[in-house]
Scaffold this motif. Structure first.
Motif, PDB file in Angstrom:
ATOM      1  N   UNK A 278     -41.318 -33.540  -6.381  1.00 46.74           N
ATOM      2  CA  UNK A 278     -42.567 -32.815  -6.644  1.00 46.74           C
ATOM      3  C   UNK A 278     -42.248 -31.366  -6.961  1.00 46.74           C
ATOM      4  N   UNK A 279     -41.371 -30.789  -6.185  1.00 46.89           N
ATOM      5  CA  UNK A 279     -40.966 -29.408  -6.455  1.00 46.89           C
ATOM      6  C   UNK A 279     -40.375 -29.291  -7.860  1.00 46.89           C
ATOM      7  N   UNK A 280     -39.487 -30.262  -8.247  1.00 43.45           N
ATOM      8  CA  UNK A 280     -38.860 -30.221  -9.569  1.00 43.45           C
ATOM      9  C   UNK A 280     -39.892 -30.369 -10.675  1.00 43.45           C
ATOM     10  N   UNK A 281     -40.850 -31.282 -10.486  1.00 47.45           N
ATOM     11  CA  UNK A 281     -41.864 -31.501 -11.520  1.00 47.45           C
ATOM     12  C   UNK A 281     -42.731 -30.257 -11.704  1.00 47.45           C
ATOM     13  N   UNK A 282     -43.180 -29.662 -10.616  1.00 47.07           N
ATOM     14  CA  UNK A 282     -44.013 -28.465 -10.711  1.00 47.07           C
ATOM     15  C   UNK A 282     -43.223 -27.312 -11.321  1.00 47.07           C
ATOM     16  N   UNK A 283     -41.969 -27.186 -10.903  1.00 47.23           N
ATOM     17  CA  UNK A 283     -41.131 -26.093 -11.409  1.00 47.23           C
ATOM     18  C   UNK A 283     -40.959 -26.207 -12.922  1.00 47.23           C
ATOM     19  N   UNK A 284     -40.681 -27.448 -13.414  1.00 51.90           N
ATOM     20  CA  UNK A 284     -40.429 -27.599 -14.845  1.00 51.90           C
ATOM     21  C   UNK A 284     -41.707 -27.488 -15.663  1.00 51.90           C
ATOM     22  N   UNK A 285     -42.851 -27.731 -15.048  1.00 53.78           N
ATOM     23  CA  UNK A 285     -44.119 -27.629 -15.775  1.00 53.78           C
ATOM     24  C   UNK A 285     -44.672 -26.210 -15.785  1.00 53.78           C
ATOM     25  N   UNK A 286     -44.098 -25.341 -14.970  1.00 51.43           N
ATOM     26  CA  UNK A 286     -44.551 -23.953 -14.945  1.00 51.43           C
ATOM     27  C   UNK A 286     -44.021 -23.227 -16.181  1.00 51.43           C
ATOM     28  N   UNK A 287     -44.866 -22.550 -16.941  1.00 53.41           N
ATOM     29  CA  UNK A 287     -44.398 -21.838 -18.142  1.00 53.41           C
ATOM     30  C   UNK A 287     -43.274 -20.864 -17.798  1.00 53.41           C
TER      31      UNK A 287
ATOM     32  N   UNK B 208     -42.475 -17.925 -18.827  1.00 52.65           N
ATOM     33  CA  UNK B 208     -42.868 -16.533 -18.542  1.00 52.65           C
ATOM     34  C   UNK B 208     -43.429 -16.408 -17.135  1.00 52.65           C
ATOM     35  N   UNK B 209     -44.161 -17.425 -16.693  1.00 51.20           N
ATOM     36  CA  UNK B 209     -44.707 -17.371 -15.337  1.00 51.20           C
ATOM     37  C   UNK B 209     -43.620 -17.588 -14.301  1.00 51.20           C
ATOM     38  N   UNK B 210     -42.663 -18.523 -14.620  1.00 49.20           N
ATOM     39  CA  UNK B 210     -41.540 -18.707 -13.707  1.00 49.20           C
ATOM     40  C   UNK B 210     -40.810 -17.394 -13.486  1.00 49.20           C
ATOM     41  N   UNK B 211     -40.524 -16.708 -14.566  1.00 46.83           N
ATOM     42  CA  UNK B 211     -39.797 -15.443 -14.469  1.00 46.83           C
ATOM     43  C   UNK B 211     -40.591 -14.438 -13.641  1.00 46.83           C
TER      44      UNK B 211
ATOM     45  N   UNK C 104     -33.645 -12.865  -8.556  1.00 45.72           N
ATOM     46  CA  UNK C 104     -33.413 -12.022  -9.738  1.00 45.72           C
ATOM     47  C   UNK C 104     -32.527 -12.754 -10.754  1.00 45.72           C
ATOM     48  N   UNK C 105     -31.549 -13.489 -10.256  1.00 45.00           N
ATOM     49  CA  UNK C 105     -30.707 -14.267 -11.169  1.00 45.00           C
ATOM     50  C   UNK C 105     -31.529 -15.317 -11.893  1.00 45.00           C
ATOM     51  N   UNK C 106     -32.397 -16.004 -11.146  1.00 44.15           N
ATOM     52  CA  UNK C 106     -33.224 -17.032 -11.768  1.00 44.15           C
ATOM     53  C   UNK C 106     -34.176 -16.449 -12.809  1.00 44.15           C
ATOM     54  N   UNK C 107     -34.567 -15.180 -12.629  1.00 41.67           N
ATOM     55  CA  UNK C 107     -35.487 -14.540 -13.570  1.00 41.67           C
ATOM     56  C   UNK C 107     -34.776 -13.985 -14.796  1.00 41.67           C
ATOM     57  N   UNK C 108     -33.452 -13.903 -14.743  1.00 42.65           N
ATOM     58  CA  UNK C 108     -32.705 -13.303 -15.853  1.00 42.65           C
ATOM     59  C   UNK C 108     -32.819 -14.173 -17.098  1.00 42.65           C
TER      60      UNK C 108
END
Length: 913
Positions: free
Chosen positions: A306-315, A317-320, A340-344
């Motif tokens: 569920x976490x993976x599905x929601x994460x991949x469906x999040x745009x 720009x919003x993830x960052x 910060x690494x994940x947002x790079x």
């Protein structure tokens, strides 16, 4: 193995009753996600009404050292120098936690998702479980089937006979996943197969869907593997019905990971003002779980998929944006850097520098696994190819220090192609050293140390790397490899001198400095002698007053004093040093324990020596230190357990032939000569030294041997009729400083043996009679002296004196448990020779029962015995209960009296007060 559908409904009752009855039990629930592992553990907890329950979860992508133990309320502690604690030391903290809880009833430890748990916690748990007995303890573990290389020691132990009750929830195996994936993509890597197996949990529908929906390159490069589209569509349909606030909270929770986060943090990242109703909406949709402990409400996605599905469906720009919001809000610097690494979204040399700087801090704390991860991330964000390569190689250097050889082997081809010569050599050289391939290490390190010495930092992109520090590491590692191969001392000394020339003043490289001190110490011994080196350590106070930061120097002084035969001083130093080592670090890989065992053996406490020697091998693990191997056969040799001794001797011979480190080779000669004296014929003793010619164990200069070795080496010279050499060695023994109090007696004894070998009987007896009257507080050698005196006295007609010496020798040999020598004396006395190790009707004890009884007789309390043996107090009581039953006594006082009066009944040695 129990299949899920065939589990006996009474299984939980059975394991709970077993644990409550004092049989430590491990229950493993193994299966893929979605098959009910967590629910099964919840049912077990519900039935464990009489148990004190501690729960913890492994968290994907968050394996900070001792995270699992911390959830159980265990403080793992730190080393005396501030470095990360070792699993063995952390196990002491877990043991203390269990002892505290055990007073209120049986204990249930629950660990879900063990496959994601940090390896340090798993190793600490395993260290404790291997030593439990009599504890009212149930450990329940939920885990996916382990991937290759994942928690290997745990896997081996669980698969052992009777180690655990295992419930298997079936799903695709890793091999079946590989088979399915390779039908689609024959070239898929083992690493991606492992990720797919972990991600889908072996669920065939999930796997088939992923293989059909994605290309190999997409999955290979994905930071977070996607959820299967069908599953993702289901989740998308469910999330489409959520309110905006609920969706924001769910996405924030997914960004924070599949871990428990406070609702306050999640709502702050989501920028939702009042989250309570939102959480109820998400829970009703079965998208999040909630829990309330002692702290405020916590939430997390209901499942990793569920976490993976929601994460991949999040745009994106919003993830960052969510990761950037989380970074300043999380309390951990490490998590902030991860967000910060994940947002790079592009190369970021500034962030890469911060990641590298944090990795260096972790390296300084001996957190090598984490340091490697942060350096890999830093490399990925680095634009300059040379700096990228250097950070990648440095990450692998930390991987080697963490003994993660599988990762190194997987990248060996790429490492060998790297352009950064010094980092390439450091990785490959250190890797070879860790695997004890010293010749390969020399081949890797020699070329870079042959270059002219330069100093000063060299700029590399946005980072700075001090090549002098790297050269310092290379010189020390090369000197160590050469020392272990027995290379000429001048060559080794030259390397240490060069290391000091290039070492910057501010360098405090704990992973290298200890090696340098050991090698430098051996160089100093060869150059100036043990006496001079001990004089250099004269500034150290008495053992208990030595600062914690000087523990290495304390242990080194103890080892030198042991070599000099200064048993009391050596025992003080090594006892305190090994106590600190047990409490805080793995310095010496058991070698200082082995040397303490040697001192205890010399001092006549053979029971304690056997215990300490076993502990030394236990601490060594799979890579045994040369000194530990050299000393290990000593107790069995003296006690006449020749089959066991010979197995250890052959293992040591093989190790030392490959890596002939001189101090260990000298100690091994001592062991060989003890074995020859105890079990060899006169002809074999006469050729004992000749057998060593042309081997790494041939001694060509006795000035390099300390007095403790001369105790066995001088008699061997006399056996071989090399009397002039023996006489010269006696001179070295008497001139040694600081002098051992036993040296005058031994010198007189050995001079007498030389007189005997020359046919000068009266002079020989005079010298031995004088020696008998002197102080010789080394029991085995005191008995040898008395036996030699008796033999000469009988030959010269002094039968009364001979009888007195024989009986004294027999008494000492008997008390030590030196069976071969007891039998020889009894033959001389023409008495029947009953078995020495156990009398008729003797009490047969296990090794652990021997250890507990030995420590009990030394005056230790339950708590002290538990700490000495790395077990719980309940386990101490369990072993003592077994001994009471075997001996027919009801109290420790009765047991102590019986054992002291007749130690041979128990097959033990009791040290003389």
């Amino acid at each position: 193995m129990l299949e899920w559908n065939g589990v006996d409904p009474g299984l939980f009752t059975s394991v709970l009753d077993r644990a409550e009855g004092g049989v430590p039990t491990v229950l493993v629930v193994e299966g893929e996600p979605g098959l009910g592992k967590t629910s099964l553990l919840a049912d077990l907890i519900a039935q464990a009404r009489n148990f004190r329950v501690l729960t913890a979860d492994g968290v994907q992508n968050d394996r900070a050292p001792y995270a699992l133990l911390t959830q159980w309320g265990v403080e793992p502690g730190r080393m005396f120098d501030g470095g990360q604690s070792t699993p063995r030391v952390a196990a002491q903290g877990l043991r203390d936690r269990l002892d505290a809880l055990a007073a209120a009833g049986p204990v249930l430890l629950v660990a879900d998702d063990l496959q994601w748990a940090d390896p340090e916690s798993v190793d600490a748990l395993l260290w404790l479980l291997r030593r439990t007995a009599g504890d009212r303890l149930l450990v329940a573990v939920g885990t996916r089937p382990p991937a290759p290389g994942q928690h290997p020691d745990w896997k081996r132990w669980i698969e052992g006979p009777g180690a655990a009750v295992t419930i298997t929830l079936t799903g695709l195996t890793r091999g079946q996943v590989a088979e399915m994936a390779r039908r689609r993509w024959p070239s898929i890597s083992d690493e991606l197969v492992g990720r797919l197996h972990e991600h889908t949990g072996g669920n065939p529908l999930y796997l088939k869907t992923l293989l059909a929906e994605h290309e190999l390159t997409d999955l290979s490069t994905a930071d977070v593997l996607p959820a299967p589209a069908a599953f993702a569509r289901t989740i998308a349909a469910r999330t489409s019905r959520l309110s905006d606030a609920a969706l924001a909270v769910l996405r924030a929770a997914s960004v924070l990971g599949w871990t428990w986060s406070s609702l306050a943090l999640v709502s702050a990242v989501a920028e939702v003002g009042e989250p309570t109703g939102v959480v109820e909406e998400l829970r009703a949709a079965e998208l999040v779980d909630i829990r309330r402990l002692d702290e405020p409400l916590q939430v997390r996605p209901s499942h990793a998929l569920i976490r993976a599905a929601v994460y991949q469906q999040t745009p994106l720009t919003q993830l960052r944006e969510l990761h950037l919001r989380a970074a300043p809000l999380v309390t951990s610097r490490a998590m902030a850097l991860q967000h910060r690494r994940a947002a790079a979204a592009r190369y970021d040399d500034g962030l890469a520098d911060e990641l590298e700087a944090y990795a260096h801090e972790l390296y300084g704390r001996r957190s090598f696994r984490q340091a490697a991860q942060y350096l890999r991330w830093a490399a990925a964000l680095t634009a300059d190819p040379a700096v990228h390569e250097r950070r990648w190689l440095e990450s692998l250097y930390n991987v080697v220090l963490n003994y993660d050889f599988a990762t190194v082997r997987a990248e060996l081809d790429a490492i060998r192609m790297a352009g950064d010569a010094i980092w390439r050599a450091l990785v490959l050289g250190r890797y070879a050293i860790q695997e004890r391939r010293y010749r390969d290490a020399v081949a890797e390190l020699e070329p870079i140390t042959a270059e002219p010495i330069t100093s000063g930092p060299i700029a590399a992109g946005s980072g700075q790397i001090d090549r002098a520090r790297l050269r310092y590491r290379a010189e020390v590692l090369l000197a160590w490899a050469r020392a272990c191969l027995g290379h000429p001392i001048d060559l080794i000394a030259d390397g240490i001198d060069r290391a000091e020339m290039v070492r910057p003043d501010d360098t405090d490289d704990g992973a290298i400095r200890g090696i340098e001190l050991v090698v430098a110490g051996q160089v100093s011994i060869r150059r100036f002698g043990i006496t001079a080196v001990l004089a250099q350590l004269s500034g150290l106070p008495a053992a208990l007053a030595v600062p914690l930061t000087a523990t290495g120097a304390l242990a080194f002084r103890g080892s030198l004093r042991a070599t000099m035969g200064l048993t009391r001083a050596a025992s003080d130093d090594l006892t305190e040093a090994t106590r600190r080592i047990e409490d805080s670090t793995d310095v010496g890989a058991g070698s200082f324990h082995a040397q303490l065992g040697f001192v205890q053996w010399l001092s006549g406490d053979w029971g304690r020596a056997a215990l300490t020697s076993r502990k030394a091998l236990d601490l060594a693990g799979t890579v045994v230190h040369q000194l530990t191997a050299a000393i290990a056969p000593l107790v069995d040799s003296g006690a006449g357990r020749f089959a066991e001794a010979d197995d250890l001797i052959e293992s040591a011979r093989e190790l030392l032939t490959e890596s002939p480190w001189e101090p260990a080779c000298l100690q091994f000669v001592n062991t060989l000569l003890v074995r020859a004296h105890a079990g060899g014929s006169a002809a074999e003793q006469a050729t004992a030294l000749a057998e060593l010619r042309g081997t790494p164990f041939e001694i060509t200069d006795t000035s390099r041997a300390g007095p403790a070795l001369l105790l066995t080496y001088i008699p061997a010279l006399i056996w071989a009729k090399r009397l002039d050499e023996a006489h010269a060695a006696i001179g070295r023994l008497t001139r040694a400083e600081p002098a051992a109090d036993w040296a005058p007696a031994v010198a007189s004894w050995f001079r007498g043996l030389i007189h005997e070998a020359r046919g000068e009987g009266p002079q020989a007896l005079t010298a031995l009679t004088a020696a008998v009257a002197m102080d010789l507080a080394l029991p085995l050698y005191r008995a040898h002296l008395l036996a030699d005196h008796a033999r000469l006295a009988r030959l010269l007609g002094q039968h009364r004196e001979a009888g007195d010496s024989l009986r004294q020798a027999e008494s000492i040999y008997d008390r030590l448990g030196a069976a071969p020598f007891v039998e020889r004396i009894r033959v001389i006395l023409s008495e029947p020779a009953p078995p020495v190790q156990a009398l008729a009707g003797g009490v047969v004890l296990t090794d652990r029962e021997h250890d507990v009884l030995t420590l009990l007789l030394s005056g230790m309390s339950y708590a002290q015995i538990a700490r000495e043996l790395f077990i719980t107090q309940s386990t101490v009581g369990y072993h003592l209960g077994n001994i009471y039953g075997k001996a027919g006594v009801k109290s420790r006082h009765e047991l102590s009296d019986m054992a002291r009066e007749n130690p041979r009944l128990f097959g033990i040695t009791v040290a003389r007060a």
